[in-house]
Design an enzyme around this catalytic site. Structure first.
Site, mmCIF file in Angstrom:
data_model
loop_
_atom_site.group_PDB
_atom_site.id
_atom_site.type_symbol
_atom_site.label_atom_id
_atom_site.label_comp_id
_atom_site.label_asym_id
_atom_site.label_seq_id
_atom_site.Cartn_x
_atom_site.Cartn_y
_atom_site.Cartn_z
ATOM 1 N N GLU A 81 57.261 29.657 87.721
ATOM 2 C CA GLU A 81 56.718 28.462 86.621
ATOM 3 C C GLU A 81 55.842 27.617 86.205
ATOM 4 O O GLU A 81 55.219 27.940 84.897
ATOM 5 C CB GLU A 81 58.273 26.893 87.316
ATOM 6 N N TYR B 66 59.382 18.815 84.746
ATOM 7 C CA TYR B 66 59.838 19.739 83.943
ATOM 8 C C TYR B 66 59.716 20.790 85.808
ATOM 9 O O TYR B 66 60.732 21.340 85.717
ATOM 10 C CB TYR B 66 58.509 20.356 83.140
ATOM 11 N N CYS C 181 73.036 33.818 66.451
ATOM 12 C CA CYS C 181 73.030 32.157 66.972
ATOM 13 C C CYS C 181 74.309 31.670 67.674
ATOM 14 O O CYS C 181 75.029 31.460 66.509
ATOM 15 C CB CYS C 181 71.613 31.341 66.721
ATOM 16 N N ASP D 12 60.988 21.794 78.603
ATOM 17 C CA ASP D 12 60.256 22.306 78.299
ATOM 18 C C ASP D 12 59.524 22.695 76.642
ATOM 19 O O ASP D 12 60.598 22.029 75.969
ATOM 20 C CB ASP D 12 59.622 23.873 78.863
ATOM 21 N N LEU E 182 43.617 34.082 84.270
ATOM 22 C CA LEU E 182 45.737 33.116 83.481
ATOM 23 C C LEU E 182 44.301 31.845 82.644
ATOM 24 O O LEU E 182 45.532 30.913 81.594
ATOM 25 C CB LEU E 182 45.874 32.809 84.515
HETATM 26 S S1 SF4 Z 1 71.250 27.876 64.576
HETATM 27 FE FE1 SF4 Z 1 68.773 28.713 64.096
HETATM 28 S S2 SF4 Z 1 67.631 26.997 64.857
HETATM 29 FE FE2 SF4 Z 1 69.932 26.126 65.588
HETATM 30 S S3 SF4 Z 1 69.882 26.543 67.086
HETATM 31 FE FE3 SF4 Z 1 70.053 28.541 66.606
HETATM 32 S S4 SF4 Z 1 68.233 29.517 66.708
HETATM 33 FE FE4 SF4 Z 1 68.326 27.991 66.582
#
Ligand code: SF4
Length: 359
Positions: A41, A124, A206, A142, A84
């Site tokens: 991390e 975090y 997505c 994050d 780094l």
């Molecule tokens: S729909 Fe697009 S903007 Fe919304 S979480 Fe998924 S990738 Fe991200």
């Protein structure tokens, strides 16, 4: 600002399902060892996975556990960190390892507040360690999580404000699956890293597209909101690579609370404005460095090297200088053989210069 999260179980389930088929295989994901999670991390906070992997492998091969890290010298830890950047993180790792040995009997603490009490560990990292290692219900926030949440809920509060930090921390907590906290946290971070990327994410694939407000509003690129740019300052570094009889040179360890604390460098003169060699050689600091050195011959002057850090831009020039006598140099700096330079941890800026000399 209260954000409605009626879809919380739905979102968490979707995230975890997506993660299980899309996640990258990474060494620190195959373990619940808090030490390994901690090191990964801290390394990943400042570098991309592809770049950080090599550093991680070398670091844990040399320092495989808390004890090995605690017993190492700071110079060696910094040497393994070289390149780094953000060297205070390496120093903090070292300090925290010693604290674990002294205050926790060498056993990594399991309590969130104990973990957070260690040097260099903030909200975090503490949440990442206790959730990945022991599945404790602490939500990570994050940069990736900020991006995902800000788009999912079209949050107008800027992420770089105190209010923003509070809003996002509460939202991340309210979405967290308490049964699968570690997996949930990994999943949302991975979604931000692979799917909900900063520029032009492909929202059509997505898993959260059907509940993502920014996507539904067609204004994904408006999020996350930021208040404003942080001012950066320019600094001008003049490094003096002083050589005596072709085999002796001088270095110094950076001690002040400034960038690169604990790393080594050539004697340095810093100016607030660009400064050419003629003006530099008239400065009191220059005269002080070369007190008693007799004839000094500037052999090469490097082109100005620009080095960009998060809040400052450095413009560095390297002067290779032959001296007739050693004068006060060995009282003010550490004398070493030129062929030993490679064994000291130096900022990457100096490392690149040395490589260019083919030392
Ligand atoms: S729909 Fe697009 S903007 Fe919304 S979480 Fe998924 S990738 Fe991200």
């Amino acid at each position: 600002m209260k954000i409605e999260t009626n879809n919380d179980t739905y979102i968490s389930n979707k995230l975890i399902t997506w993660y299980q088929t899309n996640r990258r295989e990474l060494p620190w994901r195959e373990t619940t060892n808090p030490y390994i999670i901690w090191i990964s991390e801290i390394i990943l906070q400042q570098t991309r996975v592809a770049q950080g992997l090599d550093y991680f492998n070398r670091f844990v091969a040399r320092f495989p556990n808390v004890q090995a890290l605690a017993e190492a010298s700071e110079d060696e830890v910094l040497k393994y960190w070289q390149g780094l950047g953000y060297y205070s993180r390496a120093r903090n790792l070292h300090t925290a390892a010693k604290t674990i040995m002294q205050q926790f009997g060498g056993k990594f603490p399991t309590d969130y507040s104990d973990v957070k009490s260690l040097k260099g560990i903030g909200d975090y990292t503490a949440a990442a360690i206790v959730s990945f290692a022991w599945n404790k219900p602490y939500a990570v926030v994050d940069g990736n999580v900020y991006r995902v949440l800000s788009r999912l809920f079209a949050i107008e509060t800027p992420i770089d404000t105190t209010q923003g930090k509070k809003v996002f921390a509460e939202l991340a907590s309210s979405l967290l699956s308490h049964q699968q906290a570690g997996l949930h946290n990994q999943a949302i971070m991975e979604l931000g890293a692979l799917q909900c990327v900063p520029q032009n994410p492909d929202c059509t694939i997505c898993p959260l597209a059907d509940v993502c407000m920014a996507y539904l509003q067609q204004n994904v690129s408006d999020y996350p909101k930021k208040q404003g740019k942080i001012k950066t300052r320019n600094r001008y570094f003049h490094y003096l690579y002083i050589i005596y009889k072709k085999q002796t040179t001088w270095i110094q360890k950076r001690q002040d609370d400034d960038i690169w604390k604990g790393l080594y460098q050539f004697p340095l003169i810093e100016t607030e404005q660009p400064c050419e060699w003629e003006a530099l050689s008239q400065m009191e600091e220059w005269k002080k460095v070369f007190q008693g050195c007799g004839k000094i011959t500037v052999q090469t002057i490097s082109p100005v090297r620009k080095h960009v850090l998060s809040h400052q831009t450095l413009y560095a020039t390297f002067y290779q200088i032959e001296v007739e006598n050693t004068g006060d140099l060995s009282s003010n700096y550490q004398q070493i053989a030129t062929d030993e330079l490679d064994s000291y941890a130096v900022p990457i800026l100096i490392h690149k210069y040395l490589i260019s000399l083919d030392l």
